[in-house]
Design a protein around this motif. Structure first.
Motif, PDB file in Angstrom:
ATOM      1  N   ARG A   1      28.534  68.643  77.447  1.00 26.58           N
ATOM      2  CA  ARG A   1      27.540  69.308  78.482  1.00 26.58           C
ATOM      3  C   ARG A   1      26.132  68.601  78.392  1.00 26.58           C
ATOM      4  NH1 ARG A   1      29.920  73.842  80.596  1.00 26.58           N
ATOM      5  NH2 ARG A   1      31.519  72.994  82.142  1.00 26.58           N
ATOM      6  N   ASN A   2      25.396  68.671  77.461  1.00 19.13           N
ATOM      7  CA  ASN A   2      24.147  68.274  77.240  1.00 19.13           C
ATOM      8  C   ASN A   2      23.979  66.895  76.861  1.00 19.13           C
ATOM      9  OD1 ASN A   2      23.430  71.066  77.908  1.00 19.13           O
ATOM     10  ND2 ASN A   2      23.674  71.452  75.761  1.00 19.13           N
ATOM     11  N   SER A   3      24.852  66.089  76.973  1.00 15.74           N
ATOM     12  CA  SER A   3      24.741  64.658  76.610  1.00 15.74           C
ATOM     13  C   SER A   3      25.421  63.638  77.633  1.00 15.74           C
ATOM     14  CB  SER A   3      25.174  64.302  75.241  1.00 15.74           C
ATOM     15  OG  SER A   3      26.488  64.865  75.115  1.00 15.74           O
ATOM     16  N   PRO A   4      25.175  62.521  77.922  1.00 20.65           N
ATOM     17  CA  PRO A   4      25.833  61.755  78.792  1.00 20.65           C
ATOM     18  C   PRO A   4      27.438  61.780  78.630  1.00 20.65           C
ATOM     19  CG  PRO A   4      24.402  60.436  77.748  1.00 20.65           C
ATOM     20  CD  PRO A   4      24.321  61.654  77.137  1.00 20.65           C
ATOM     21  N   PRO A   5      28.275  61.803  79.469  1.00 19.82           N
ATOM     22  CA  PRO A   5      29.575  61.917  79.225  1.00 19.82           C
ATOM     23  C   PRO A   5      30.096  60.763  78.620  1.00 19.82           C
ATOM     24  CG  PRO A   5      29.197  61.659  81.795  1.00 19.82           C
ATOM     25  CD  PRO A   5      27.778  61.862  80.822  1.00 19.82           C
ATOM     26  N   PRO A   6      30.947  60.424  77.951  1.00 16.82           N
ATOM     27  CA  PRO A   6      31.562  59.462  76.996  1.00 16.82           C
ATOM     28  C   PRO A   6      32.253  58.521  78.339  1.00 16.82           C
ATOM     29  CG  PRO A   6      32.973  61.200  76.812  1.00 16.82           C
ATOM     30  CD  PRO A   6      31.853  61.659  77.507  1.00 16.82           C
ATOM     31  N   GLN A   7      32.039  57.144  78.075  1.00 17.66           N
ATOM     32  CA  GLN A   7      32.753  56.204  78.849  1.00 17.66           C
ATOM     33  C   GLN A   7      34.294  55.838  77.987  1.00 17.66           C
ATOM     34  OE1 GLN A   7      30.476  52.958  80.158  1.00 17.66           O
ATOM     35  NE2 GLN A   7      29.343  54.361  81.446  1.00 17.66           N
ATOM     36  N   THR A   8      34.260  55.703  76.708  1.00 21.98           N
ATOM     37  CA  THR A   8      35.063  55.290  75.850  1.00 21.98           C
ATOM     38  C   THR A   8      35.576  56.657  74.857  1.00 21.98           C
ATOM     39  OG1 THR A   8      33.545  54.153  74.276  1.00 21.98           O
ATOM     40  CG2 THR A   8      34.814  53.022  75.965  1.00 21.98           C
ATOM     41  N   LEU A   9      36.790  56.741  74.523  1.00 19.58           N
ATOM     42  CA  LEU A   9      37.007  57.869  73.772  1.00 19.58           C
ATOM     43  C   LEU A   9      38.296  57.515  72.942  1.00 19.58           C
ATOM     44  CD1 LEU A   9      37.227  61.791  74.656  1.00 19.58           C
ATOM     45  CD2 LEU A   9      39.351  60.618  74.022  1.00 19.58           C
ATOM     46  N   ILE A  10      38.308  57.948  71.833  1.00 16.47           N
ATOM     47  CA  ILE A  10      39.547  57.460  70.801  1.00 16.47           C
ATOM     48  C   ILE A  10      40.069  58.959  70.176  1.00 16.47           C
ATOM     49  CG2 ILE A  10      38.314  56.818  68.902  1.00 16.47           C
ATOM     50  CD1 ILE A  10      40.570  54.959  68.272  1.00 16.47           C
ATOM     51  N   ASP A  11      41.300  59.315  70.413  1.00 22.15           N
ATOM     52  CA  ASP A  11      41.936  60.443  69.952  1.00 22.15           C
ATOM     53  C   ASP A  11      42.761  60.170  68.684  1.00 22.15           C
ATOM     54  OD1 ASP A  11      43.220  62.640  69.679  1.00 22.15           O
ATOM     55  OD2 ASP A  11      44.237  62.879  71.521  1.00 22.15           O
ATOM     56  N   ILE A  12      42.222  60.565  67.745  1.00 19.71           N
ATOM     57  CA  ILE A  12      43.058  60.351  66.462  1.00 19.71           C
ATOM     58  C   ILE A  12      44.167  61.374  66.130  1.00 19.71           C
ATOM     59  CG2 ILE A  12      42.898  59.864  63.916  1.00 19.71           C
ATOM     60  CD1 ILE A  12      41.645  57.442  65.498  1.00 19.71           C
ATOM     61  N   GLY A  13      45.418  60.899  65.858  1.00 24.52           N
ATOM     62  CA  GLY A  13      46.474  61.957  65.750  1.00 24.52           C
ATOM     63  C   GLY A  13      46.707  62.654  66.775  1.00 24.52           C
ATOM     64  N   THR A  14      46.866  61.964  67.874  1.00 24.80           N
ATOM     65  CA  THR A  14      46.869  62.475  69.229  1.00 24.80           C
ATOM     66  C   THR A  14      48.219  63.501  69.480  1.00 24.80           C
ATOM     67  OG1 THR A  14      46.856  62.023  71.573  1.00 24.80           O
ATOM     68  CG2 THR A  14      48.050  60.621  70.285  1.00 24.80           C
TER      69      THR A  14
END
Ligand code: SAM
Length: 238
Positions: free
Chosen positions: A65-78
């Motif tokens: 909420r208080n930081s720029p939204p991510p453009q890249t995200l990795i989900d480990i153990g999805t």
């Protein structure tokens, strides 16, 4: 699905579009169908899937909420795609990488990605420890996230090496979250992180405590981390 859409709006202030609601309905239907054949998740009822998987996954956005939204995200153990796939449905522009060491879980995620025609999703069958030492993935992501994968001292060694300096890791944790985070203080420091936030989250109708643990990446992770496959879990950084 109406109650789920209302819960999303109440908790996160976001109104899902009819297309997103339909995507979640398809995801739920396919998860129920695949679960009858493969053991993908212990939660097997539609209400549980909506609240404990979909809504819980979406609460990750409270952490950015208080930081720029991510453009890249990795989900480990999805596993069956949590939290990465619900976040992708919510934010179509997010570049999402889903990682799991178990092929059948990735096969299900691939099925959902194809069925929903989701773009900019990469699926990798592998171990966090390997990706963290692979230059194509090391320190490449704005955010690395995980839910129900490992204790914090282990999890920080899985996630922090993947995060670019200036990015953050996010662990979705239950009641043990704050204590686990304390026990990971030294590991966090060694790996280049700094604890930013321990945020309690309340899901409607769910009594268990939930926490979002946010750790910012302050400096590069030393080259020796993550250690070889299996070692972080066997000998967590003390
Ligand atoms: N994140 C999902 C969720 O919350 O529903 C799945 C949680 S499941 C309990 C943990 C998953 O993490 C399993 O699918 C397992 O294969 C995967 N996993 C555990 N350690 C891993 C590692 N070092 N690298 C990649 N995947 C891992």
């Amino acid at each position: 699905m109406e109650k789920f859409a209302q819960d999303v709006q109440n908790l996160l202030g976001i109104k899902l579009t009819p297309r997103q609601i339909a995507a979640f309905a398809t995801y739920e239907r396919e998860l129920l169908a695949w679960n009858a054949r493969f053991n993908l998740t212990a939660i097997r009822d539609p209400e549980g899937i909506r609240t404990k998987h979909f809504l819980d996954s979406l609460t990750c956005i409270l952490a950015w909420r208080n930081s720029p939204p991510p453009q890249t995200l990795i989900d480990i153990g999805t596993g069956a795609g949590f939290p990465g796939l619900p976040l992708k449905i919510l934010f179509p522009h997010l570049e999402v990488t889903l990682v799991d060491s178990v092929g059948k879980k990735l096969a299900f995620c691939r099925h959902i990605v194809e069925t929903l025609k989701l773009e900019k999703v990469t699926l990798i069958q592998g171990r966090a420890e390997e990706l963290g030492q692979n230059s194509a993935h090391r320190e490449r992501y704005d955010w690395a996230v995980a839910r129900a994968v490992a204790n914090m001292p282990v999890l920080v060694e899985y996630l922090l090496p993947l995060v670019r300096v200036g990015g953050a890791m996010l662990a979705q944790k239950g009641a043990s979250g704050p204590a686990e985070t304390q026990s990971a203080e030294r590991a966090i420091r060694i790996l280049g992180g700094q604890l930013h936030q321990v945020l309690p989250v309340y899901l409607p109708g769910v009594a268990e405590e939930r926490y979002l643990i946010v750790i910012r990446k302050q400096s590069a992770t030393p080259p020796g981390y993550p250690r070889r496959v299996g070692l972080p879990a066997k000998k967590p950084i003390q």
